[in-house]
Design a protein around this motif. Structure first.
Motif, mmCIF file in Angstrom:
data_model
loop_
_atom_site.group_PDB
_atom_site.id
_atom_site.type_symbol
_atom_site.label_atom_id
_atom_site.label_comp_id
_atom_site.label_asym_id
_atom_site.label_seq_id
_atom_site.Cartn_x
_atom_site.Cartn_y
_atom_site.Cartn_z
ATOM 1 N N ILE A 243 58.465 26.492 43.527
ATOM 2 C CA ILE A 243 58.248 26.127 45.280
ATOM 3 C C ILE A 243 56.795 24.618 45.149
ATOM 4 O O ILE A 243 56.299 24.957 43.785
ATOM 5 N N SER A 244 57.537 23.476 46.004
ATOM 6 C CA SER A 244 56.526 22.886 45.759
ATOM 7 C C SER A 244 55.487 23.008 46.455
ATOM 8 O O SER A 244 55.266 23.566 47.011
ATOM 9 N N PRO A 245 54.507 22.802 45.716
ATOM 10 C CA PRO A 245 52.851 22.530 46.006
ATOM 11 C C PRO A 245 52.801 22.335 47.728
ATOM 12 O O PRO A 245 53.234 21.396 47.700
ATOM 13 N N GLY A 246 52.604 22.624 48.749
ATOM 14 C CA GLY A 246 51.670 22.864 49.804
ATOM 15 C C GLY A 246 52.580 23.386 51.022
ATOM 16 O O GLY A 246 52.303 22.824 52.217
ATOM 17 N N LEU A 247 54.049 23.638 50.635
ATOM 18 C CA LEU A 247 54.974 24.262 51.651
ATOM 19 C C LEU A 247 54.773 26.192 51.525
ATOM 20 O O LEU A 247 53.664 27.078 50.690
ATOM 21 N N LYS A 248 54.645 26.384 52.747
ATOM 22 C CA LYS A 248 54.432 27.742 53.398
ATOM 23 C C LYS A 248 55.256 28.667 52.177
ATOM 24 O O LYS A 248 56.416 28.325 52.490
ATOM 25 N N LYS A 249 54.989 29.572 51.460
ATOM 26 C CA LYS A 249 56.048 30.633 51.165
ATOM 27 C C LYS A 249 56.729 31.305 51.806
ATOM 28 O O LYS A 249 55.971 31.894 52.866
ATOM 29 N N VAL A 250 57.686 31.432 51.054
ATOM 30 C CA VAL A 250 58.818 33.461 52.365
ATOM 31 C C VAL A 250 59.655 33.502 51.549
ATOM 32 O O VAL A 250 60.075 33.248 50.082
ATOM 33 N N GLU B 23 56.725 17.261 53.553
ATOM 34 C CA GLU B 23 56.430 16.701 51.932
ATOM 35 C C GLU B 23 56.714 17.467 50.762
ATOM 36 O O GLU B 23 56.341 18.821 51.341
ATOM 37 N N HIS B 24 57.290 17.062 50.576
ATOM 38 C CA HIS B 24 57.911 18.011 48.969
ATOM 39 C C HIS B 24 57.770 17.350 47.370
ATOM 40 O O HIS B 24 57.505 16.114 47.609
ATOM 41 N N THR B 25 57.299 18.171 46.819
ATOM 42 C CA THR B 25 57.124 18.051 45.384
ATOM 43 C C THR B 25 58.020 17.953 44.468
ATOM 44 O O THR B 25 57.897 19.335 44.020
ATOM 45 N N PRO B 26 58.550 17.276 43.904
ATOM 46 C CA PRO B 26 59.701 17.849 42.795
ATOM 47 C C PRO B 26 59.438 18.223 41.307
ATOM 48 O O PRO B 26 58.279 18.166 41.643
#
Length: 249
Positions: A19-26, A237-240
Motif C-alpha cells: 500500500i502506498s505511503p500517504g493513503l488511508k488504509k481499509v 497521489e500514489h507512490t509505486p
C-alpha cells in the motif's frame, strides 16, 4: 531497489501486499470469506503483470478471475473518498471486491454487472459481501450491459455521476464504448478510474478522455490503473512500490 530480473530469478521472494505511503488504509478482506490467494501460474494472458510480486486474490469458485490487488484497491478507495455522498457508477463488479471499497468510501453507487443474471455463484457472493459490510442498502446492483444499461439508468431519473470505475469487458472496443457513455453522462466535477491498463483496449478507453480535454495520468500498479478527471477535483497521489522496476509495455 531490486531490478526486475533479480526479482524474477530470485525464487525466495514471496508475494506480499503493498500500500502506498500517504493513503488511508481499509481492510475489506473480512467481508469476503471465499477470498484466497491466487495462483498466477494459471494465467495465460500476456497482459498480466507477473513480474510484480504483489499478492493476487481470487475466490475458489473463480480461480482465474482475480480481484484488484491491495495496492489497487487502496487507490480506488482513496479516490472514492473524494466523492462521499455523491453519485458513482461501477461497470464490472465481479464478486464485489471493488464495489465494497467504493461503498465504504461513502459513494452512492450504481453497479452494472452482466453476470448477475447468469451465474448464481457470483450473485450469492456479492450479496453476502454487501451484507457483511452493511452496504446492501447503499449500493444498487443492476444486471445488464454497458453502454445500454448506463443510458437506461440515466434516462430513468435524468441522472449523472461524479465518479466512475470501469473494469468491464476488456475485449477490443468495449472499454472505449464504456468510456464514451460515461463521459457523456458525467458531472462537471468528475473522476474516472480504469483497471487493467496493460490491455491496449483499456488504454484506448483512457485516451478517449484525453481527446475530450480531460486530465489523465496512470498509477504504476500490477495491472496499471488509469485516471481521468476534470473540474474541481484532483486524484490522490500514489507512490509505486520501490522494489519494482516499473516499465510500460
Amino acid at each position: 531497489k531490486k531490478s526486475q530480473e533479480e526479482m524474477t530469478e530470485n525464487k525466495t521472494i514471496k508475494p506480499y501486499d503493498y500500500i502506498s505511503p500517504g493513503l488511508k488504509k481499509v481492510d475489506a478482506k473480512k467481508f469476503f470469506p471465499h477470498m484466497i490467494e491466487g495462483d498466477t501460474s494459471v494465467i495465460t494472458s500476456e497482459y498480466f503483470g507477473k513480474n510484480v510480486p504483489h499478492k493476487w486474490y481470487v475466490t475458489s469458485d473463480f480461480p482465474e478471475c482475480g480481484f484488484l490487488n491491495v495496492d489497487e484497491a487502496s487507490i480506488l478507495y482513496n479516490n472514492a473518498l473524494l466523492f462521499q455522498g455523491k453519485n458513482g457508477l461501477e461497470i464490472g463488479s465481479h464478486v464485489g471486491w471493488s464495489t465494497v471499497h467504493i461503498g465504504m468510501a461513502g459513494v452512492i453507487l450504481d453497479v452494472i454487472e452482466p453476470m448477475l443474471n447468469h451465474d448464481p455463484r457470483l450473485l450469492l457472493q456479492i450479496v453476502e459481501s454487501l451484507r457483511l459490510s452493511q452496504l446492501s442498502k447503499k449500493i444498487t446492483l443492476h444486471a445488464g450491459f454497458s453502454p445500454e444499461k448506463v443510458i437506461e439508468l440515466s434516462n430513468k431519473s435524468n441522472k449523472k455521476w461524479n465518479f466512475f470505475f470501469i473494469d468491464g469487458n476488456h475485449n477490443q472496443g468495449y472499454p472505449l464504448r464504456d468510456a464514451i457513455v460515461c463521459e457523456s453522462h458525467s458531472c462537471d466535477d468528475c473522476l474516472v478510474l480504469f483497471h487493467d491498463l496493460l490491455y491496449p483496449s483499456v488504454a484506448e478507453g483512457l485516451r478517449h478522455f484525453k481527446t475530450k480535454g480531460w486530465n489523465t495520468t496512470i498509477y504504476y500498479t500490477q495491472q496499471i490503473m488509469g485516471v481521468a478527471w476534470r473540474g474541481n477535483v484532483k486524484p490522490v497521489e500514489h507512490t509505486p512500490d520501490a522494489n519494482v522496476d516499473w516499465k510500460l509495455p
